[in-house]
Design an enzyme around this catalytic site. Structure first.
Site, PDB file in Angstrom:
ATOM      1  N   THR A 122       5.844  -3.033  10.044  1.00  0.00           N
ATOM      2  CA  THR A 122       7.235  -2.682  10.279  1.00  0.00           C
ATOM      3  C   THR A 122       7.736  -3.195  11.635  1.00  0.00           C
ATOM      4  O   THR A 122       6.943  -3.304  12.592  1.00  0.00           O
ATOM      5  CB  THR A 122       7.378  -1.142  10.227  1.00  0.00           C
ATOM      6  N   ASP A 123       9.032  -3.424  11.728  1.00  0.00           N
ATOM      7  CA  ASP A 123       9.638  -3.805  13.020  1.00  0.00           C
ATOM      8  C   ASP A 123       9.538  -2.672  14.040  1.00  0.00           C
ATOM      9  O   ASP A 123       9.704  -2.890  15.236  1.00  0.00           O
ATOM     10  CB  ASP A 123      11.104  -4.238  12.824  1.00  0.00           C
ATOM     11  N   GLU A 124       9.267  -1.445  13.559  1.00  0.00           N
ATOM     12  CA  GLU A 124       9.269  -0.294  14.469  1.00  0.00           C
ATOM     13  C   GLU A 124       8.126  -0.348  15.481  1.00  0.00           C
ATOM     14  O   GLU A 124       8.160   0.351  16.490  1.00  0.00           O
ATOM     15  CB  GLU A 124       9.231   1.020  13.675  1.00  0.00           C
ATOM     16  N   TYR A 146       4.612   7.661  13.610  1.00  0.00           N
ATOM     17  CA  TYR A 146       4.604   6.686  12.512  1.00  0.00           C
ATOM     18  C   TYR A 146       4.399   5.274  13.047  1.00  0.00           C
ATOM     19  O   TYR A 146       3.467   4.564  12.641  1.00  0.00           O
ATOM     20  CB  TYR A 146       5.913   6.756  11.704  1.00  0.00           C
ATOM     21  N   LYS A 150       1.191   2.624  12.712  1.00  0.00           N
ATOM     22  CA  LYS A 150       1.314   1.296  12.100  1.00  0.00           C
ATOM     23  C   LYS A 150       0.875   0.212  13.091  1.00  0.00           C
ATOM     24  O   LYS A 150       0.224  -0.766  12.707  1.00  0.00           O
ATOM     25  CB  LYS A 150       2.758   1.030  11.645  1.00  0.00           C
TER      26      LYS A 150
HETATM   27  P1  NAD Z   1       6.314   4.735   0.420  1.00  0.00           P
HETATM   28  O1  NAD Z   1       6.124   5.990   1.202  1.00  0.00           O
HETATM   29  O2  NAD Z   1       7.426   4.655  -0.555  1.00  0.00           O
HETATM   30  O3  NAD Z   1       4.976   4.407  -0.373  1.00  0.00           O
HETATM   31  C1  NAD Z   1       3.711   4.590   0.178  1.00  0.00           C
HETATM   32  C2  NAD Z   1       2.699   4.576  -0.967  1.00  0.00           C
HETATM   33  O4  NAD Z   1       1.391   4.704  -0.392  1.00  0.00           O
HETATM   34  C3  NAD Z   1       2.887   5.737  -1.948  1.00  0.00           C
HETATM   35  O5  NAD Z   1       2.808   5.265  -3.271  1.00  0.00           O
HETATM   36  C4  NAD Z   1       1.731   6.665  -1.630  1.00  0.00           C
HETATM   37  O6  NAD Z   1       1.272   7.412  -2.757  1.00  0.00           O
HETATM   38  C5  NAD Z   1       0.680   5.689  -1.138  1.00  0.00           C
HETATM   39  N1  NAD Z   1      -0.288   6.314  -0.244  1.00  0.00           N
HETATM   40  C6  NAD Z   1      -0.035   7.133   0.815  1.00  0.00           C
HETATM   41  N2  NAD Z   1      -1.181   7.547   1.359  1.00  0.00           N
HETATM   42  C7  NAD Z   1      -2.177   6.961   0.647  1.00  0.00           C
HETATM   43  C8  NAD Z   1      -3.604   6.981   0.736  1.00  0.00           C
HETATM   44  N3  NAD Z   1      -4.229   7.710   1.680  1.00  0.00           N
HETATM   45  N4  NAD Z   1      -4.297   6.256  -0.141  1.00  0.00           N
HETATM   46  C9  NAD Z   1      -3.693   5.511  -1.103  1.00  0.00           C
HETATM   47  N5  NAD Z   1      -2.365   5.475  -1.250  1.00  0.00           N
HETATM   48  C10 NAD Z   1      -1.614   6.179  -0.383  1.00  0.00           C
HETATM   49  O7  NAD Z   1       6.406   3.575   1.496  1.00  0.00           O
HETATM   50  P2  NAD Z   1       7.237   2.215   1.446  1.00  0.00           P
HETATM   51  O8  NAD Z   1       8.567   2.453   2.000  1.00  0.00           O
HETATM   52  O9  NAD Z   1       7.082   1.609   0.114  1.00  0.00           O
HETATM   53  O10 NAD Z   1       6.430   1.368   2.521  1.00  0.00           O
HETATM   54  C11 NAD Z   1       5.318   0.562   2.116  1.00  0.00           C
HETATM   55  C12 NAD Z   1       4.743  -0.104   3.343  1.00  0.00           C
HETATM   56  O11 NAD Z   1       5.743  -0.900   3.980  1.00  0.00           O
HETATM   57  C13 NAD Z   1       4.259   0.883   4.399  1.00  0.00           C
HETATM   58  O12 NAD Z   1       3.077   0.384   4.953  1.00  0.00           O
HETATM   59  C14 NAD Z   1       5.376   0.903   5.434  1.00  0.00           C
HETATM   60  O13 NAD Z   1       4.874   1.182   6.716  1.00  0.00           O
HETATM   61  C15 NAD Z   1       5.891  -0.525   5.337  1.00  0.00           C
HETATM   62  N6  NAD Z   1       7.306  -0.715   5.674  1.00  0.00           N
HETATM   63  C16 NAD Z   1       8.281   0.007   5.055  1.00  0.00           C
HETATM   64  C17 NAD Z   1       9.617  -0.238   5.363  1.00  0.00           C
HETATM   65  C18 NAD Z   1      10.748   0.497   4.660  1.00  0.00           C
HETATM   66  O14 NAD Z   1      11.912   0.310   5.030  1.00  0.00           O
HETATM   67  N7  NAD Z   1      10.485   1.311   3.639  1.00  0.00           N
HETATM   68  C19 NAD Z   1       9.950  -1.192   6.314  1.00  0.00           C
HETATM   69  C20 NAD Z   1       8.926  -1.904   6.929  1.00  0.00           C
HETATM   70  C21 NAD Z   1       7.617  -1.666   6.587  1.00  0.00           C
END
Ligand code: NAD
Length: 320
Positions: A122-124, A146, A150
């Site tokens: 993430t950009d964060e 968070y 990351k």
């Molecule tokens: P999300 O919370 O929608 O999905 C996370 C998934 O991981 C879920 O399906 C959950 O069941 C699974 N999970 C959580 N803990 C787990 C574990 N211990 N073992 C196995 N599975 C597990 O998140 P998202 O928004 O889809 O984000 C996905 C990735 O992208 C993350 O790594 C997040 O940091 C990164 N990200 C998200 C965004 C955003 O805007 N949503 C932006 C940049 C990066």
């Protein structure tokens, strides 16, 4: 190729699985613990596809990860605790899943000799910036549990490259939006509240700035890094759509046919970063650029939530 996709039942992960099945000949093994954020309904339209397999498991479970990853060629690691607000009230789960889990995924990938591991970040991790945009070389200054977890995960993954030669690349994208995003996150929370005639809680003065990237554009970026990214490199991903939260809210109000009386201002999030901004010049050299126009993509997204109450109503009910 057979891809091992952790967190494939979450928001971005499930969109990525759909993207891979539509755009490539690859098979996918989804590995997901199905926490509150993971949902088999996110993959419902793909359940009958013989190219997708689903395994429920925790990324911190070494044996489970090893068994599920065996026979795969590459890893795309989405699984994470992803909600900043939850990390403020309960950071332990974030360090466990995001740091310990990434270590287990990378170590298993090393033992099984995976061809590539993409650490989805993430950009964060860079922290807040008043002007300009962060490059991949900028120092990490995460300011929430968070983003710190990351950043830790990114460093763990990159250390596997340096120490063991594991082929790793990291993507760092700005805020994603699109279908199947849990209604605890800003765009689906505000949209579903407004569709239901409820007010929306806007933090502080509403002037925090975020860049918005449609999830399909991020999926294309992640997939490009998987196939053409340099080992050991980091790639920022940005939609090129910076908005204050207040401006974004105004657009959602308009799309849902509500006026500004539907905004209620609430106390600011603790340690709320003012502005995130990343420079995506490096990934653009690989041939990626965002393809979605924000106005049109936001309208399509609001329509998706309008038409898919079956998907989000149970999630909102479960949260109350
Ligand atoms: P999300 O919370 O929608 O999905 C996370 C998934 O991981 C879920 O399906 C959950 O069941 C699974 N999970 C959580 N803990 C787990 C574990 N211990 N073992 C196995 N599975 C597990 O998140 P998202 O928004 O889809 O984000 C996905 C990735 O992208 C993350 O790594 C997040 O940091 C990164 N990200 C998200 C965004 C955003 O805007 N949503 C932006 C940049 C990066």
């Amino acid at each position: 190729m057979r891809l091992f996709v952790t967190g494939g039942a979450g928001f971005i992960g499930s969109n990525y699985v759909r993207w891979v099945l539509a755009h490539t000949d690859d098979d996918v093994v989804v590995y997901d613990a199905l926490t509150y954020a993971g949902n088999r309904d996110n993959l419902r339209d793909l359940e009958d596809d013989p190219r997708m397999a689903f395994i429920q498991g925790d990324v911190c479970d070494r044996d489970g990860v090893a068994e599920a990853m065996a026979g795969c060629d590459a890893v795309v690691h989405f699984a994470a605790e992803s909600h900043v607000d939850r990390s403020i009230v309960g950071p332990d789960a974030f360090v466990r899943t995001n740091c310990d889990g990434t270590n287990v995924v990378c170590d298993t990938a090393r033992l099984l000799e995976m061809g590539m591991v993409v650490q989805v970040s993430t950009d964060e991790v860079y922290g807040s910036i008043d002007e300009g945009s962060f490059a991949e070389t900028n120092r990490l200054e995460p300011r929430s549990p968070y983003s710190a977890s990351k950043a830790g995960a990114d460093l763990i993954a990159l250390a596997y490259r340096e120490t063991f030669g594991l082929p790793v690349a990291v993507t760092r994208s700005s805020n994603n939006f699109g279908p199947y995003q849990h209604p605890e996150k800003l765009i689906p929370l505000f949209t579903t509240n407004l569709l239901d005639g409820l007010t929306v809680p806007l933090y502080g003065d509403g002037l925090n700035v975020r860049d918005w990237c449609h999830v399909d554009d991020n999926c294309a970026a992640i997939d490009l890094v998987l196939r053409q990214g340099q080992h050991g490199e980091i790639y920022n991903v940005a939609g090129g759509n910076e908005l204050t939260n207040r401006e974004l809210t105004r657009r959602l109000l308009a799309l849902c046919g509500r006026d500004e009386s539907f905004i209620h201002y609430v106390d600011d999030r603790l340690g709320h970063d003012r502005r995130y901004s990343v420079d995506a010049a490096k990934i653009s050299k690989l041939g990626w650029s965002p393809s979605r126009d924000l106005e049109e993509a936001l309208a399509v997204t609001v329509d998706w939530y309008r038409e898919n109450r079956w998907w989000w109503e149970p999630l909102k009910k479960a949260a109350t």
